[in-house]
Design a protein around this motif. Sequence first.
Motif, mmCIF file in Angstrom:
data_model
loop_
_atom_site.group_PDB
_atom_site.id
_atom_site.type_symbol
_atom_site.label_atom_id
_atom_site.label_comp_id
_atom_site.label_asym_id
_atom_site.label_seq_id
_atom_site.Cartn_x
_atom_site.Cartn_y
_atom_site.Cartn_z
ATOM 1 N N ARG A 123 0.849 -1.202 0.000
ATOM 2 C CA ARG A 123 0.000 0.000 0.000
ATOM 3 C C ARG A 123 0.877 1.242 0.000
ATOM 4 N NH1 ARG A 123 -5.698 -0.717 2.312
ATOM 5 N NH2 ARG A 123 -5.915 -2.947 2.091
ATOM 6 N N TYR A 124 0.602 2.097 -0.959
ATOM 7 C CA TYR A 124 1.339 3.343 -1.084
ATOM 8 C C TYR A 124 0.343 4.483 -1.185
ATOM 9 C CZ TYR A 124 5.459 0.539 -1.990
ATOM 10 O OH TYR A 124 6.493 -0.347 -1.874
ATOM 11 N N THR A 125 0.749 5.636 -0.694
ATOM 12 C CA THR A 125 -0.088 6.818 -0.781
ATOM 13 C C THR A 125 0.787 7.990 -1.176
ATOM 14 O OG1 THR A 125 -1.702 8.173 0.388
ATOM 15 C CG2 THR A 125 0.197 7.422 1.645
ATOM 16 N N ARG A 126 0.158 9.101 -1.426
ATOM 17 C CA ARG A 126 0.884 10.295 -1.816
ATOM 18 C C ARG A 126 1.635 10.849 -0.613
ATOM 19 N NH1 ARG A 126 -2.151 15.258 -4.647
ATOM 20 N NH2 ARG A 126 -2.835 15.699 -2.549
ATOM 21 N N GLY A 127 2.922 11.116 -0.818
ATOM 22 C CA GLY A 127 3.763 11.583 0.268
ATOM 23 C C GLY A 127 4.024 13.075 0.198
ATOM 24 N N GLU A 128 5.228 13.448 0.548
ATOM 25 C CA GLU A 128 5.627 14.857 0.626
ATOM 26 C C GLU A 128 5.717 15.484 -0.762
ATOM 27 O OE1 GLU A 128 6.128 16.594 3.482
ATOM 28 O OE2 GLU A 128 5.346 14.793 4.442
#
Length: 181
Positions: A123-128
């Motif tokens: 699972r990946y999401t939008r980071g910095e």
Amino acid sequence: MAKFKKITPIVIIVIVSMLLITAAWSLHDRTLVTPLFPIGCGVALGLASGLWLWKLSRYLTDCSKRLPNLICHTILFTILFTALFYILNYTCANRGASYTETVTITAKQTSVHYHSRRVGRNRYTRGEPYNVYNIKIQFKDSTERSFRVPLSKYNKYRNGADIELSMAKGLFGAPVIIDIL
């Protein structure tokens, strides 16, 4: 086990084809040639080689008919020849006889991109967020190219200003941009 032996070369060929497409795409902005020329030459060479070597694609298509094998061969060899044009033209450029050319900055563009952040297993999401700085340049013959530049150079450049590019003649005669001075 037999399916694994059949799928492995296909996966390898697809990965190599994607790498070749990426290489050609990334070198396109640094090569001053109309994209129709290398793609047209790639199609012509792919089709010409396919007329004689279409039997090589029988293993990939699992078909003994000529037309599907010819189409598969032509697509793969078009990708190969087009990427080879860009790669060889850029890497074998005559850097010893480089020259400078003055170009005009037509636009400065900033865009926000985001790092990816892992939040769990698979699972990946939008980071910095981070900024990307591009300049669009125009040559004397109205050819336009866009380049990513660091913030220090981006702040120095102004719209309408002239900058110099270090250029060289490529292996196949298409000029390539070596560096922004």
